[in-house]
Write a protein that holds these residues in place. Structure first.
Motif, PDB file in Angstrom:
ATOM      1  N   GLY A 176       2.780  -5.257   6.619  1.00 31.12           N
ATOM      2  CA  GLY A 176       3.541  -4.446   5.692  1.00 31.12           C
ATOM      3  C   GLY A 176       4.999  -4.835   5.631  1.00 31.12           C
ATOM      4  O   GLY A 176       5.610  -4.872   4.545  1.00 31.12           O
TER       5      GLY A 176
ATOM      6  N   SER B 188       3.573  -3.226   0.792  1.00 32.69           N
ATOM      7  CA  SER B 188       2.381  -2.397   0.971  1.00 32.69           C
ATOM      8  C   SER B 188       1.122  -3.065   0.428  1.00 32.69           C
ATOM      9  O   SER B 188       0.106  -3.146   1.126  1.00 32.69           O
ATOM     10  CB  SER B 188       2.577  -1.038   0.280  1.00 32.69           C
ATOM     11  OG  SER B 188       3.704  -0.362   0.808  1.00 32.69           O
ATOM     12  N   GLN B 189       1.161  -3.551  -0.808  1.00 35.27           N
ATOM     13  CA  GLN B 189      -0.059  -4.053  -1.443  1.00 35.27           C
ATOM     14  C   GLN B 189      -0.513  -5.378  -0.850  1.00 35.27           C
ATOM     15  O   GLN B 189      -1.659  -5.513  -0.391  1.00 35.27           O
ATOM     16  CB  GLN B 189       0.169  -4.193  -2.954  1.00 35.27           C
ATOM     17  CG  GLN B 189       0.405  -2.860  -3.644  1.00 35.27           C
ATOM     18  CD  GLN B 189       0.611  -3.021  -5.137  1.00 35.27           C
ATOM     19  OE1 GLN B 189       0.670  -4.136  -5.657  1.00 35.27           O
ATOM     20  NE2 GLN B 189       0.731  -1.903  -5.840  1.00 35.27           N
TER      21      GLN B 189
ATOM     22  N   VAL C 298       1.758   0.523   5.007  1.00 31.01           N
ATOM     23  CA  VAL C 298       2.795   1.291   4.306  1.00 31.01           C
ATOM     24  C   VAL C 298       3.947   1.631   5.250  1.00 31.01           C
ATOM     25  O   VAL C 298       5.131   1.548   4.882  1.00 31.01           O
ATOM     26  CB  VAL C 298       2.192   2.569   3.694  1.00 31.01           C
ATOM     27  CG1 VAL C 298       3.281   3.479   3.151  1.00 31.01           C
ATOM     28  CG2 VAL C 298       1.205   2.213   2.591  1.00 31.01           C
TER      29      VAL C 298
ATOM     30  N   ALA D  34       6.001  -1.427   5.642  1.00 32.11           N
ATOM     31  CA  ALA D  34       6.775  -1.748   4.451  1.00 32.11           C
ATOM     32  C   ALA D  34       7.951  -0.808   4.254  1.00 32.11           C
ATOM     33  O   ALA D  34       8.991  -1.199   3.714  1.00 32.11           O
ATOM     34  CB  ALA D  34       5.862  -1.719   3.222  1.00 32.11           C
ATOM     35  N   ARG D  35       7.822   0.458   4.680  1.00 28.92           N
ATOM     36  CA  ARG D  35       8.882   1.458   4.476  1.00 28.92           C
ATOM     37  C   ARG D  35       9.635   1.766   5.768  1.00 28.92           C
ATOM     38  O   ARG D  35      10.311   2.792   5.849  1.00 28.92           O
ATOM     39  CB  ARG D  35       8.262   2.748   3.944  1.00 28.92           C
ATOM     40  CG  ARG D  35       7.518   2.577   2.633  1.00 28.92           C
ATOM     41  CD  ARG D  35       8.428   2.032   1.537  1.00 28.92           C
ATOM     42  NE  ARG D  35       7.713   1.835   0.292  1.00 28.92           N
ATOM     43  CZ  ARG D  35       7.611   2.737  -0.660  1.00 28.92           C
ATOM     44  NH1 ARG D  35       8.203   3.915  -0.517  1.00 28.92           N
ATOM     45  NH2 ARG D  35       6.937   2.481  -1.762  1.00 28.92           N
TER      46      ARG D  35
ATOM     47  N   ALA E 278       2.589   8.091   5.765  1.00 30.07           N
ATOM     48  CA  ALA E 278       1.902   7.050   6.537  1.00 30.07           C
ATOM     49  C   ALA E 278       1.859   7.402   8.017  1.00 30.07           C
ATOM     50  O   ALA E 278       0.833   7.223   8.692  1.00 30.07           O
ATOM     51  CB  ALA E 278       2.591   5.702   6.329  1.00 30.07           C
TER      52      ALA E 278
END
Length: 259
Positions: free
Chosen positions: A114, A119-120, A218, A221-222, A234
């Motif tokens: 991530g 995310s994707q 996620v 990523a965040r 998440a």
């Protein structure tokens, strides 16, 4: 009229049928003859316990390589700059799969996916690596360990687990992947020792790993915005299943003590 030989002018002539039989016997004897030292060495090398020893040596070597090369440095150093986009995600999926075989914790790899790809792409790469690593472990365990380990399945719990995986492989493996308390590597090798098929194993692994992998991807990523709703959701998706798994394991343990 003689079938085996005919005598013409005092000379014995062998019939074609007898000659063919003698040739077949000689060929068979020639094939069996070298069954000496080379055959004994081959039997020893291909024996179940020799293959199991090879599996243990491979896994120990992989774990040692992980300790030496420290793939977790990707979290701090980032991905090599010469790779980008889909190629980088594909390369990471292959590295992910190999690392899971070497017992690198999947949560760490999911967070890194991530953080590196978002995310994707992080989810796609981590899921592909999860299925790849599970497939490699399954094939190694099936080829190198199953024949040696199956005779050791004598305990009540071991027989029950083996029967469940052998008869209801997809359903059992799907539950194992969704349940956070089952170690990834342990599920791989238990399935390999059982009579579960490879395709149901891979399908159950891919589907059952989606929720947990997505939550970690996620979160990774965040991670730079820890107060964002996506990051908090998440974390909740990571924490709540783990807490539920701990409660279920605690209750089952006390039930077993009661019996």
């Amino acid at each position: 009229m003689l079938d085996a030989t005919t005598r013409a002018g005092g000379t014995a002539t062998v019939s074609p049928r007898t000659a063919a039989t003698e040739l077949a016997v000689a060929t068979a004897v020639g094939r069996v003859a070298p069954s000496g030292f080379a055959a004994r060495v081959t039997r020893v090398l291909l024996s179940p316990w020799s293959r199991l020893s090879l599996l243990v040596a491979l896994l120990a070597s992989a774990a040692t390589a992980v300790v030496l090369f420290q793939p977790q440095r990707l979290l701090t150093n980032g991905w090599p700059p010469q790779l980008g986009g889909a190629a980088a995600a594909l390369a990471y999926a292959v590295a992910y799969g190999l690392c899971t075989v070497a017992f690198v914790p999947r949560p760490l790899l999911n967070l890194a996916a991530g953080a590196l790809f978002g995310s994707q792409w992080g989810l796609a790469s981590a899921l592909a690596g999860t299925v790849l690593g599970a497939g490699i472990a399954f094939c190694l365990g099936r080829v190198l360990g199953q024949e040696a380990l199956r005779p050791l399945l004598r305990g009540k719990w071991l027989k029950a687990a083996d029967g469940q995986l052998s008869r209801h492989g997809f359903r059992s493996m799907l539950a194992a992947r969704l349940f956070p308390g089952v170690p990834f590597a342990a599920a791989n090798y238990c399935a390999a020792v059982s009579r579960m098929g490879l395709l149901p194993f891979l399908l159950a692994t891919g589907l059952g790993s989606v929720p947990n992998t997505a939550a970690y991807a996620v979160a990774g990523a965040r991670a730079s915005t820890p107060t964002s709703p996506a990051f908090l959701i998440a974390l909740a998706c990571i924490a709540l299943p783990g807490l539920a798994g701990a409660v279920v394991a605690w209750r089952r343990r006390h039930r077993l003590r009661g019996h």
